[in-house]
Design a protein around this motif. Structure first.
Motif, PDB file in Angstrom:
ATOM      1  N   VAL A  38       0.860  -1.181   0.000  1.00  0.00           N
ATOM      2  CA  VAL A  38       0.000   0.000   0.000  1.00  0.00           C
ATOM      3  C   VAL A  38       0.897   1.232   0.000  1.00  0.00           C
ATOM      4  N   ARG A  39       0.629   2.149  -0.912  1.00  0.00           N
ATOM      5  CA  ARG A  39       1.409   3.380  -1.002  1.00  0.00           C
ATOM      6  C   ARG A  39       0.462   4.573  -0.943  1.00  0.00           C
ATOM      7  N   VAL A  40       0.878   5.608  -0.241  1.00  0.00           N
ATOM      8  CA  VAL A  40       0.069   6.822  -0.091  1.00  0.00           C
ATOM      9  C   VAL A  40       0.932   8.028  -0.415  1.00  0.00           C
ATOM     10  N   GLY A  41       0.425   8.942  -1.231  1.00  0.00           N
ATOM     11  CA  GLY A  41       1.164  10.150  -1.562  1.00  0.00           C
ATOM     12  C   GLY A  41       0.240  11.250  -2.027  1.00  0.00           C
ATOM     13  N   GLY A  42       0.703  12.469  -1.946  1.00  0.00           N
ATOM     14  CA  GLY A  42      -0.103  13.593  -2.392  1.00  0.00           C
ATOM     15  C   GLY A  42       0.155  14.833  -1.572  1.00  0.00           C
ATOM     16  N   ASP A  43      -0.790  15.743  -1.581  1.00  0.00           N
ATOM     17  CA  ASP A  43      -0.634  16.988  -0.841  1.00  0.00           C
ATOM     18  C   ASP A  43      -1.930  17.336  -0.136  1.00  0.00           C
ATOM     19  N   ALA A  44      -2.024  18.572   0.370  1.00  0.00           N
ATOM     20  CA  ALA A  44      -3.188  18.980   1.149  1.00  0.00           C
ATOM     21  C   ALA A  44      -4.450  19.123   0.310  1.00  0.00           C
ATOM     22  N   ALA A  45      -4.316  19.097  -1.015  1.00  0.00           N
ATOM     23  CA  ALA A  45      -5.489  19.218  -1.885  1.00  0.00           C
ATOM     24  C   ALA A  45      -6.017  17.859  -2.305  1.00  0.00           C
ATOM     25  N   GLN A  46      -5.102  16.962  -2.640  1.00  0.00           N
ATOM     26  CA  GLN A  46      -5.515  15.631  -3.101  1.00  0.00           C
ATOM     27  C   GLN A  46      -4.456  14.596  -2.729  1.00  0.00           C
ATOM     28  N   GLY A  88      -0.103   8.452   7.052  1.00  0.00           N
ATOM     29  CA  GLY A  88      -0.627   8.996   5.810  1.00  0.00           C
ATOM     30  C   GLY A  88       0.211  10.134   5.277  1.00  0.00           C
ATOM     31  N   ARG A  89      -0.400  10.884   4.386  1.00  0.00           N
ATOM     32  CA  ARG A  89       0.241  12.043   3.769  1.00  0.00           C
ATOM     33  C   ARG A  89      -0.877  12.907   3.210  1.00  0.00           C
ATOM     34  N   GLY A  90      -0.704  14.214   3.277  1.00  0.00           N
ATOM     35  CA  GLY A  90      -1.700  15.115   2.715  1.00  0.00           C
ATOM     36  C   GLY A  90      -3.045  14.991   3.405  1.00  0.00           C
ATOM     37  N   VAL A  91      -4.086  14.670   2.632  1.00  0.00           N
ATOM     38  CA  VAL A  91      -5.442  14.586   3.170  1.00  0.00           C
ATOM     39  C   VAL A  91      -5.605  13.375   4.077  1.00  0.00           C
ATOM     40  N   VAL A  92      -4.819  12.342   3.856  1.00  0.00           N
ATOM     41  CA  VAL A  92      -4.935  11.105   4.637  1.00  0.00           C
ATOM     42  C   VAL A  92      -4.030  11.174   5.861  1.00  0.00           C
ATOM     43  N   LYS A  93      -4.620  10.959   7.038  1.00  0.00           N
ATOM     44  CA  LYS A  93      -3.850  11.003   8.277  1.00  0.00           C
ATOM     45  C   LYS A  93      -3.195   9.663   8.581  1.00  0.00           C
TER      46      LYS A  93
END
Length: 403
Positions: A38-46, A88-93
């Motif tokens: 499982v990989r999670v990446g992005g920013d505060a928007a998406q 998480g990262r970005g929107v995902v905690k």
């Protein structure tokens, strides 16, 4: 005669074809697909979550995150050797994947108001040998981010985040945060439905007092998200109680009651789980609730029956395991009936996808039991035993998730 022979041959081929299709569908319904990463990446928007698999899966969204900042996605037929979790990262905690309903369940806590914006399955391509189920989560306009468990350095853009050469490396000391288990507590009866009548009070009031005590004990541990079917003296229909648990994607449903018997000497607590004889009633319940449609099982009836049976069997097994744990914890804290674990077709136990028990705390028709249930200290000891059973059921490894 030639025409008749050709007709019979065609009919035979049709029967064989139908049989092979049914077998293939059954195998597809029960075949295991392994979770690789499982990989999670992005920013505060998406933010994008990518679930790497060694085969094809069908998924359904149980919660898109808009109601309670929790995304829940069920991956059909996906096998998880052990619970996997991470920051998480970005929107995902934070995120967690665990076994659920014969497949795998992905849960993600959000750091801001948002919801799933799109999802799709990518086949192996461009040097990737695995299938990738992609879930994009978008923050709501103007959403304010809470503290995130993501690493401090800013994340790269979503479109480049998942290129192998640019995969971010998490710090070795990064501690994943598991998500809270959801426990639904159902205070039996209420409102116009008083339940059993004791010498000094009504069952509905004892049920609510016990449910509130248990909810407080579980909430104070920080390990659970507690949902109550009622928190005041109101009437909630039985089928609505079940659907409250389903909408909450409950990991456990506990219905609290007090019994009444024909003889004043009858006393003791007992725990009920769904009986074998209630299978047809459960089938009618899920049909009326369009459960098959919600579970993306609107196709072949044979496949639907197989998947429903597998789901219900797994749920009943988990219910029975918790019931045994509960009985062992209650023993010594309150008197028990001789046959303390029983089965029945109670409506509140019918959900095929939520492990559930009904706890009869004692008999209000018995003076000793009623006095014990009316005493706050005795009631607290009993609910402490129930809370300990919940802890034991989910395991000591559960830790506080960042909310």
């Amino acid at each position: 005669m030639v025409g008749q022979k050709r007709g019979r041959a065609a009919a035979a081929l049709l029967v064989v074809g139908i049989g092979l299709a049914a077998v293939a569908a059954s195998q597809a319904a029960t075949a295991d697909v392994n979770l690789l990463k499982v990989r999670v990446g992005g920013d505060a928007a998406q933010t994008r979550a990518v679930i790497e698999l060694d085969g094809v899966t069908a998924a359904r969204v149980l919660s898109d995150g808009s109601a309670n900042r929790r995304v829940v996605v069920l991956l059909t037929g996906v096998k998880v050797a052990q619970v996997q979790q991470g920051p998480g990262r970005g929107v995902v905690k934070a995120w967690l994947v665990d076994p659920h309903q014969g497949g795998a369940r992905l849960q993600m806590d959000l750091a801001a108001d948002g919801k799933v914006s799109r999802r799709f399955l990518l086949p192996p391509a461009d040097g990737m040998t695995s299938y990738r189920y992609v879930i994009d989560v978008a923050a709501s306009p103007g959403a304010v981010m809470t503290a995130s468990s993501a690493p401090k350095p800013p994340a790269p853009a979503v479109r480049t985040q998942f290129l192998p050469a640019r995969m971010p490396v998490l710090p070795a000391k990064s501690t994943p945060l598991p998500l809270k288990k959801v426990v639904v507590i159902d205070a039996g009866h209420g409102g116009r439905d008083s339940g059993a009548i004791g010498a000094k009070g009504l069952e509905k009031d004892l049920n609510l007092a016990a449910a509130q005590t248990l909810a407080d004990k579980l909430t104070r541990t920080g390990r659970y998200k507690v949902v109550m079917t009622r928190s005041s003296d109101v009437y909630v229909p039985l089928d609505s109680r079940v659907r409250i648990a389903q909408r909450a994607d409950a990991d456990l449903f506990i219905s609290i009651h007090a019994d009444s018997g024909p003889e004043p000497g009858l006393k003791g607590a007992s725990v009920y789980t769904l009986s074998d004889k209630a299978t047809q009633r459960a089938t009618r319940f899920v049909s009326n609730d369009n459960w098959f449609m919600k579970a993306s099982l609107a196709g072949d009836q044979g496949v639907r029956d197989i998947l429903f049976d597998l789901t219900q069997r797994a749920t009943r097994n988990r219910s029975a395991v918790f019931a045994q744990t509960l009985v062992s914890r209650i023993e010594g804290k309150a008197p028990l009936l001789r046959r303390s674990h029983r089965d029945a077709g109670f409506m509140v136990l019918l959900a095929p996808d939520v492990p559930a028990v009904l706890l009869e705390m004692g008999f209000v028709s018995n003076p000793e039991d009623e006095a014990r249930l009316r005493d706050p200290a005795s009631r607290s000891r009993l609910m402490t035993a129930v809370a300990q059973a919940v802890d034991e059921h989910f395991g000591e490894s559960i830790r506080l998730a960042g909310w």
